[in-house]
Design a protein around this motif. Sequence first.
Motif, PDB file in Angstrom:
ATOM      1  N   UNK A 166       0.555  -1.316  -0.152  1.00 33.10           N
ATOM      2  CA  UNK A 166      -0.125   0.251  -0.091  1.00 33.10           C
ATOM      3  C   UNK A 166       1.258   1.205  -0.025  1.00 33.10           C
ATOM      4  N   UNK A 167       0.231   2.709  -0.607  1.00 30.18           N
ATOM      5  CA  UNK A 167       1.402   3.219  -1.317  1.00 30.18           C
ATOM      6  C   UNK A 167       1.369   4.140   0.404  1.00 30.18           C
ATOM      7  N   UNK A 168       2.499   4.828   1.036  1.00 26.77           N
ATOM      8  CA  UNK A 168       2.842   5.805   2.321  1.00 26.77           C
ATOM      9  C   UNK A 168       2.217   7.468   1.044  1.00 26.77           C
ATOM     10  N   UNK A 169       1.607   8.110   2.408  1.00 26.62           N
ATOM     11  CA  UNK A 169       0.837   9.120   1.330  1.00 26.62           C
ATOM     12  C   UNK A 169       0.455   9.623   2.606  1.00 26.62           C
ATOM     13  N   UNK A 170       0.707  11.277   2.416  1.00 30.70           N
ATOM     14  CA  UNK A 170       0.901  12.381   2.992  1.00 30.70           C
ATOM     15  C   UNK A 170       0.061  11.833   4.508  1.00 30.70           C
ATOM     16  N   UNK A 171      -1.366  11.247   4.553  1.00 35.86           N
ATOM     17  CA  UNK A 171      -2.031  11.202   5.423  1.00 35.86           C
ATOM     18  C   UNK A 171      -1.213  10.009   7.071  1.00 35.86           C
ATOM     19  N   UNK A 172      -0.618   9.437   6.284  1.00 32.96           N
ATOM     20  CA  UNK A 172       0.845   8.625   7.249  1.00 32.96           C
ATOM     21  C   UNK A 172       1.096   9.365   8.237  1.00 32.96           C
ATOM     22  N   UNK A 173       2.036  10.332   7.015  1.00 38.15           N
ATOM     23  CA  UNK A 173       3.030  11.353   7.363  1.00 38.15           C
ATOM     24  C   UNK A 173       2.172  12.147   8.977  1.00 38.15           C
ATOM     25  N   UNK A 174       1.238  12.802   8.544  1.00 37.16           N
ATOM     26  CA  UNK A 174       0.132  13.169   9.193  1.00 37.16           C
ATOM     27  C   UNK A 174      -0.040  12.875  10.670  1.00 37.16           C
ATOM     28  N   UNK A 175      -0.305  11.499  10.519  1.00 33.21           N
ATOM     29  CA  UNK A 175      -0.949  10.230  11.476  1.00 33.21           C
ATOM     30  C   UNK A 175      -0.095  10.105  12.358  1.00 33.21           C
ATOM     31  N   UNK A 191       8.636  17.183  22.233  1.00 37.94           N
ATOM     32  CA  UNK A 191       9.702  17.517  21.371  1.00 37.94           C
ATOM     33  C   UNK A 191       8.078  17.533  19.883  1.00 37.94           C
ATOM     34  N   UNK A 192       7.459  17.010  19.906  1.00 35.77           N
ATOM     35  CA  UNK A 192       6.095  17.328  18.458  1.00 35.77           C
ATOM     36  C   UNK A 192       5.527  18.055  19.062  1.00 35.77           C
ATOM     37  N   UNK A 193       5.069  18.724  20.339  1.00 36.19           N
ATOM     38  CA  UNK A 193       4.280  19.409  20.646  1.00 36.19           C
ATOM     39  C   UNK A 193       4.750  20.709  19.786  1.00 36.19           C
ATOM     40  N   UNK A 194       6.318  21.146  19.750  1.00 38.20           N
ATOM     41  CA  UNK A 194       6.555  22.600  19.440  1.00 38.20           C
ATOM     42  C   UNK A 194       5.929  22.506  17.793  1.00 38.20           C
ATOM     43  N   UNK A 195       5.654  21.470  17.565  1.00 40.93           N
ATOM     44  CA  UNK A 195       4.753  21.600  15.526  1.00 40.93           C
ATOM     45  C   UNK A 195       3.517  22.085  15.345  1.00 40.93           C
ATOM     46  N   UNK A 196       3.304  23.277  15.326  1.00 42.59           N
ATOM     47  CA  UNK A 196       1.933  23.856  15.912  1.00 42.59           C
ATOM     48  C   UNK A 196       0.990  23.154  14.807  1.00 42.59           C
ATOM     49  N   UNK A 197       1.423  23.288  13.719  1.00 40.23           N
ATOM     50  CA  UNK A 197       0.520  22.857  12.683  1.00 40.23           C
ATOM     51  C   UNK A 197       1.052  21.513  11.479  1.00 40.23           C
ATOM     52  N   UNK A 198       0.563  20.657  10.973  1.00 44.03           N
ATOM     53  CA  UNK A 198       0.497  19.090  10.507  1.00 44.03           C
ATOM     54  C   UNK A 198      -0.037  18.898   9.451  1.00 44.03           C
ATOM     55  N   UNK A 199      -0.188  19.095   8.343  1.00 46.99           N
ATOM     56  CA  UNK A 199      -0.961  19.029   7.634  1.00 46.99           C
ATOM     57  C   UNK A 199      -0.458  18.611   5.813  1.00 46.99           C
TER      58      UNK A 199
END
Length: 642
Positions: A166-175, A191-199
């Motif tokens: 199955x393909x790796x998509x941007x949705x998997x990265x965001x998840x 540390x990832x709490x300092x990522x204000x937005x991921x989309x």
Amino acid sequence: MTSDSETQQAIIGRGAASALPGTRRAVLKAGAALLLAGTGLFPARPVQAGAGRSHGLSFFGDLKYPADFPHFDYVVPDAPKGGTIVLQTSSWLYNQNPITFNTLNNYVLQGDGALGMGMTFTTLMAGALDEPDSLYPALAREIEVSEDARTYRFFLRPEATFHDGSPITATDVVFSVETLRRDGHPNIAMELGLVAEIAAEDPHTVRAVLAETASKSVALTLAAGVPIFSATWWQGRDFRGALSTPPLGSGAYKVRDFSFGRSISFDRVTGWWGADLPAFRGAYNFDVVRYDYYRDRVASFEAFKKGDLTFREEFTSRIWARDYDFPALNEGKVKRDEVPDGTPAGGQGWYFNMRRPKFSDPRVREALAMVFDFEWANKTIMFGSYQRSHSFFENSPLKAVGTPGPEELAILERFRGRIPDAAFGEAFVPAASDGTGRDRRPVLQAANELLVAAGCRREGRRMLLPSGEPFTIEFLDDDNSFEAHHNAFIRGLELLGVTATYRVVDAAQYNSRKRDFDYDMLVGRFSTPLYPDGFIRQFFGSASAAQPGSYNLAGVADPAVDELLTLIVEATTRDDFTHATRALDRVLRAMHVWVPQWYKATNWFAWWDVYGRPPVKPPYGRAVLETWWLDRPKAEALGRGL
């Protein structure tokens, strides 16, 4: 983290990513090259990665490899594939335990995670072992950085797939990012709490926006420290729970088989989509990688001598000096080598749990630290193999030496009256003995005076705390191979009237007590990157002092230290970063938060002579799984069917 040897192993992977997908070099395996690059001692790098679209990412923007590089310099690009390597680990991170495991998820706080699981996942980018802070294309073929270095776009490879096709998509990265910052181990979640937005902007484009308070190091974590999970596979599963089924991965390896607490094996994925990428060419050469678990290093050494383990990194000087005298080695079937290691040695020592009142007074901590006779222990127990640690940044340009230079002094002056006065003088160095063990009376007398000044008092042979209670210390461990070193310290403490004990508990209890800060003293080691990385707050920041499972073993919670950490994290030049870190080193050493132990600038390797390796080892990593291969003629000559 456990201690099973004299060289305490790394407690968390930091810095530029390892060549192995989903892992980070354990507690930054980076040497002085980054700092030397700006001094004329290191050739300038012509490739730049700043704002805009690029093939690479670097904290300071300088890359060694251009966009069309064929492979990393330290690999043999056409190294043969095949064979098996069986080993233990030399480092671990998050909830991993070097002597047992009971879950296949090592990205959460719960349980004892299996070694090697990072090999089953890919990351957006991959690091080079000859650069300390640079990343190159992996799942992401390119990256785009905004002018203010807060917005990052990762452009994914459409050909990248999970192991089921199955393909790796941007949705998997965001998840993956959202799952880890919500349910992941606190040390990655913070540390990832300092990522204000991921989309996901489209199926193959991910946009990440960093918080205003985040340093650029968060982008490096996002790019190389986040394993990419399958959103579909995890649907309906509890990420925080124990995992006995291998999760769907996308890396160079997948789980072959495992037996909880005993061993876990991984198969190289045939036809892996990343095999021919420049960052991975010449890597992942073993068909099977197996980690075996042993209760202690003595048992594992016996297994190595029999050939059950085929590679071993030695951490005990007694064994290295006396016990490498067995038939297989004498017959040339086993080789060993002392390999120079230019990476920072970090800060290894016994850490006081300053959350406990008896260790709250720095005079008490200084007095106790004076008692440890390193020179005697090194000569008597460790065959003179080590140097005494003085700094939290040992074996690196970040170590404070002598009196503060003008730049360091200017930083320290901001905190005068809020930090120990000693930080403005010579950087604290433990007093050295003559190694005979017979010159301790003056040291013990000085230590006793410090304890009395702190309100302690002597009653017969016992030292009493200011509260009137006997002064006792329990050293916590989960393996007794470090017992002789503790006992050397304990004998000195007894002369001071302090009753100390060495308690060994099982791995589960040790990890639980360490997570909950339920200890007096224990051994830890960490190393920090040679670039500004917010993760240093996990070791010394006030917020991490009360965070279960954090690496702030001593419980440092000081506003001035927090402000120094901010100066480090927000540094934009190498010089500013270096001066701020040296200032922090001076302050921490003047606070006496630990009893410094030792380090050495080499690695001890031993292996059954069935492997090939590149002629030159890269400076920032052991590079065994990354670059070695099975030499079939050698294996056939030894009659080993690997």
